[in-house]
Motif scaffolding. Structure first.
Motif, PDB file in Angstrom:
ATOM      1  N   VAL A 159       0.870  -1.180   0.000  1.00  0.00           N
ATOM      2  CA  VAL A 159       0.000   0.000   0.000  1.00  0.00           C
ATOM      3  C   VAL A 159       0.900   1.220   0.000  1.00  0.00           C
ATOM      4  CG1 VAL A 159      -1.791   1.277   1.212  1.00  0.00           C
ATOM      5  CG2 VAL A 159      -1.842  -1.231   1.193  1.00  0.00           C
ATOM      6  N   ARG A 160       0.888   1.948  -1.099  1.00  0.00           N
ATOM      7  CA  ARG A 160       1.807   3.079  -1.197  1.00  0.00           C
ATOM      8  C   ARG A 160       1.042   4.397  -1.108  1.00  0.00           C
ATOM      9  NH1 ARG A 160       5.611   2.880  -5.009  1.00  0.00           N
ATOM     10  NH2 ARG A 160       5.723   5.109  -4.702  1.00  0.00           N
ATOM     11  N   SER A 161       1.670   5.394  -0.482  1.00  0.00           N
ATOM     12  CA  SER A 161       1.112   6.742  -0.470  1.00  0.00           C
ATOM     13  C   SER A 161       1.368   7.362  -1.835  1.00  0.00           C
ATOM     14  CB  SER A 161       1.784   7.594   0.607  1.00  0.00           C
ATOM     15  OG  SER A 161       1.448   7.079   1.868  1.00  0.00           O
ATOM     16  N   VAL A 162       0.346   7.998  -2.377  1.00  0.00           N
ATOM     17  CA  VAL A 162       0.430   8.552  -3.731  1.00  0.00           C
ATOM     18  C   VAL A 162       0.749  10.040  -3.639  1.00  0.00           C
ATOM     19  CG1 VAL A 162      -0.893   9.020  -5.834  1.00  0.00           C
ATOM     20  CG2 VAL A 162      -1.212   6.852  -4.605  1.00  0.00           C
ATOM     21  N   ASN A 163       1.806  10.466  -4.329  1.00  0.00           N
ATOM     22  CA  ASN A 163       2.124  11.892  -4.425  1.00  0.00           C
ATOM     23  C   ASN A 163       1.395  12.484  -5.619  1.00  0.00           C
ATOM     24  OD1 ASN A 163       3.956  11.948  -2.265  1.00  0.00           O
ATOM     25  ND2 ASN A 163       5.551  11.079  -3.572  1.00  0.00           N
ATOM     26  N   GLU A 164       0.953  13.720  -5.482  1.00  0.00           N
ATOM     27  CA  GLU A 164       0.205  14.370  -6.560  1.00  0.00           C
ATOM     28  C   GLU A 164       0.984  14.365  -7.879  1.00  0.00           C
ATOM     29  OE1 GLU A 164      -0.829  18.716  -6.507  1.00  0.00           O
ATOM     30  OE2 GLU A 164      -2.760  17.912  -5.834  1.00  0.00           O
ATOM     31  N   ILE A 165       2.294  14.539  -7.771  1.00  0.00           N
ATOM     32  CA  ILE A 165       3.124  14.613  -8.988  1.00  0.00           C
ATOM     33  C   ILE A 165       3.042  13.326  -9.821  1.00  0.00           C
ATOM     34  CG2 ILE A 165       5.268  13.771  -7.898  1.00  0.00           C
ATOM     35  CD1 ILE A 165       6.744  15.926  -9.555  1.00  0.00           C
ATOM     36  N   GLU A 166       2.721  12.209  -9.152  1.00  0.00           N
ATOM     37  CA  GLU A 166       2.668  10.911  -9.845  1.00  0.00           C
ATOM     38  C   GLU A 166       1.371  10.729 -10.643  1.00  0.00           C
ATOM     39  OE1 GLU A 166       4.974   9.002  -5.974  1.00  0.00           O
ATOM     40  OE2 GLU A 166       2.914   8.392  -6.426  1.00  0.00           O
ATOM     41  N   VAL A 167       0.325  11.443 -10.252  1.00  0.00           N
ATOM     42  CA  VAL A 167      -1.006  11.159 -10.815  1.00  0.00           C
ATOM     43  C   VAL A 167      -1.710  12.365 -11.413  1.00  0.00           C
ATOM     44  CG1 VAL A 167      -1.468   9.147  -9.361  1.00  0.00           C
ATOM     45  CG2 VAL A 167      -2.040  11.430  -8.509  1.00  0.00           C
ATOM     46  N   LYS A 168      -1.208  13.579 -11.171  1.00  0.00           N
ATOM     47  CA  LYS A 168      -1.892  14.773 -11.668  1.00  0.00           C
ATOM     48  C   LYS A 168      -1.436  15.076 -13.094  1.00  0.00           C
ATOM     49  CE  LYS A 168      -2.959  19.552 -10.469  1.00  0.00           C
ATOM     50  NZ  LYS A 168      -2.714  20.644  -9.524  1.00  0.00           N
ATOM     51  N   PRO A 169      -2.382  15.285 -14.021  1.00  0.00           N
ATOM     52  CA  PRO A 169      -1.961  15.604 -15.393  1.00  0.00           C
ATOM     53  C   PRO A 169      -1.120  16.874 -15.418  1.00  0.00           C
ATOM     54  CG  PRO A 169      -4.331  15.182 -15.288  1.00  0.00           C
ATOM     55  CD  PRO A 169      -3.838  15.263 -13.870  1.00  0.00           C
TER      56      PRO A 169
END
Length: 341
Positions: A321-331
Motif C-alpha cells: 500500500v503506497r502513499s500517492v504523491n500528486e506529482i505521480e497522478v496529476k496531469p
C-alpha cells in the motif's frame, strides 16, 4: 538501502494470502481493503493501520471480490458460487450459483444490483436485498458470446469483456440485449477492462503489452479519438519482450490511470494527453491487481505471480500500500510553444 527500497514499494501488509492474489479493492467509504485469492480466502484489511480485520474461507479458489458497504461485501469463486460476506459477524450466505467458475463481480450502486460474470458464458444480475435463496435474489441471466474475463461499471453502463475478444456494452436499466456489441481493437486476448470515471468510454488491456482507449459515442468525430498504445515491454538483444497488462485502476480525482503488468512495473498514464506520468520502481513479481483508495491518497498493489510463464519458483505473494504523491497522478498542463507568457 533495503528500507529505502521498501519505502518506495509502499507498506507491505502483514498476513498476506498464501497463493495467487486474484483481486483487491478499496472501500468507497474507508481505507478498508478486500482481497481475494487462489488460497480459497477473502481477507479484509484496514490498509492504513496494516491490520487484518477478517478472513473468510471458501470451498474453492476465490476469483474476485467487491464491497457492498463497510459492513458487507461479495465474493465469487471457482466452486461456481456467489457469496455475500458480513464483516462484523464473519458470516456469509450464498446468493446463488453459475454453471462454471465465476470470474468477476461488480456491485452497482445505481441499480442496487450485483453483477457476476462466469466462464459458463453468462452474466447474472442479483438483488442482494432479496431473502437468501437463488430464486428470490436472481434478477436475470444474460448469455454472452464467450467466457467472461472482465467487467466494469460507470453509472448505468456496464462493459463486459469476454474470451474471443468480444466486448458487450449494456445499459443496466435495460439488460434484455446489449446496447452495443463490439470486438476488441487489440489483436490478442483481453485481460482487463475499466470504464473512464467521466462515463465517456473505457480502457481495455491485453496479454500483448497494449492498452486501447475506447469511447461509447459511435459518432465519427468521437470514434476518431480512440487510440491504442504499447506498454509493459522491453527490448533485449534487439528483441521486443512483451508482457501481459493484468490490471488497471483509475485515480478518483484526476482521471489518470495506473496499469500493472507481468514485468512487475506499475505505470501511471494521462490518457487524455497520451503521456506516461510516472513509473514506480519494479515490484518483486507480476502485478496481479491494483486499486486506488476513495480519495486517491493510497494505491494498493498486488505483487503476485500470475503463471504467465507456467510453474516456476516465484516470489511470495504480497500486498503493498503506497502513499500517492500528486506529482505521480496529476496531469501536467500542456505547454504550447511560442505561447505568450
Amino acid at each position: 538501502m533495503a528500507s529505502a527500497v521498501a519505502a518506495a514499494a509502499g507498506l507491505e501488509l502483514s498476513n498476506p494470502p498464501s497463493d495467487g492474489i486474484t483481486n483487491l479493492r478499496f472501500s468507497n467509504h474507508s481505507d478498508n481493503l478486500l482481497v481475494s485469492s487462489w488460497d480459497k480466502s477473502v481477507r479484509l484489511y484496514d490498509a492504513s493501520a496494516n491490520v487484518l480485520r477478517g478472513e473468510f474461507r471458501h470451498a474453492g479458489p476465490v476469483l474476485d471480490c467487491c464491497f457492498h458497504d463497510d459492513s458487507s461485501g461479495f465474493s465469487v469463486a471457482a466452486d461456481n458460487t456467489v457469496r455475500r460476506l458480513f464483516f462484523s459477524s464473519n458470516k456469509e450466505d450464498i446468493l446463488g450459483k453459475h454453471d462454471a467458475p465465476v470470474r468477476c463481480v461488480e456491485y452497482s450502486y445505481a441499480a442496487g444490483q450485483l453483477i457476476t460474470g462466469s466462464w459458463d458464458k453468462t452474466l447474472k444480475c442479483w438483488d442482494p436485498r432479496g431473502a437468501s435463496g437463488q430464486e428470490r435474489t436472481l434478477v436475470g441471466t444474460y448469455p454472452q458470446p464467450e467466457r467472461v474475463y472482465s467487467l466494469s461499471l460507470v453509472g448505468n453502463r456496464l462493459v463486459v469483456a469476454t474470451a474471443g475478444r468480444h466486448v458487450n456494452i449494456y445499459d443496466l436499466r435495460n439488460m434484455s440485449q446489449p446496447e452495443q456489441k463490439r470486438e476488441s481493437s487489440l489483436k490478442y486476448q483481453t485481460r482487463c477492462v475499466r470504464c473512464y470515471p467521466n462515463g465517456t468510454g473505457y480502457a481495455l488491456s491485453s496479454v500483448e503489452g497494449r492498452v486501447s482507449m475506447e469511447f461509447f459515442d459511435l459518432s465519427e468525430a468521437i470514434q476518431a479519438k480512440k487510440y491504442a498504445f504499447k506498454c509493459h515491454r522491453k527490448s533485449e538483444a534487439g528483441r521486443d519482450i512483451v508482457y501481459p497488462v493484468n490490471a488497471m485502476a483509475y485515480h478518483p480525482i484526476y482521471g489518470t490511470f495506473a496499469t500493472g503488468g507481468c514485468d512487475g512495473y506499475v505505470n501511471v498514464w494521462d490518457g487524455n494527453n497520451k503521456k506516461r506520468l510516472y513509473q514506480y520502481m519494479k515490484y518483486p513479481t507480476s502485478i496481479a491487481a491494483l486499486s486506488f483508495s476513495r480519495d486517491g491518497r493510497l494505491l494498493a498493489v498486488a505483487s503476485s505471480y500470475t503463471f504467465e510463464e507456467g510453474p516456476k519458483s516465484n516470489e511470495s505473494d504480497a500486498i503493498f500500500v503506497r502513499s500517492v504523491n500528486e506529482i505521480e497522478v496529476k496531469p501536467k498542463p500542456k505547454v504550447y510553444p511560442n505561447a505568450p507568457a
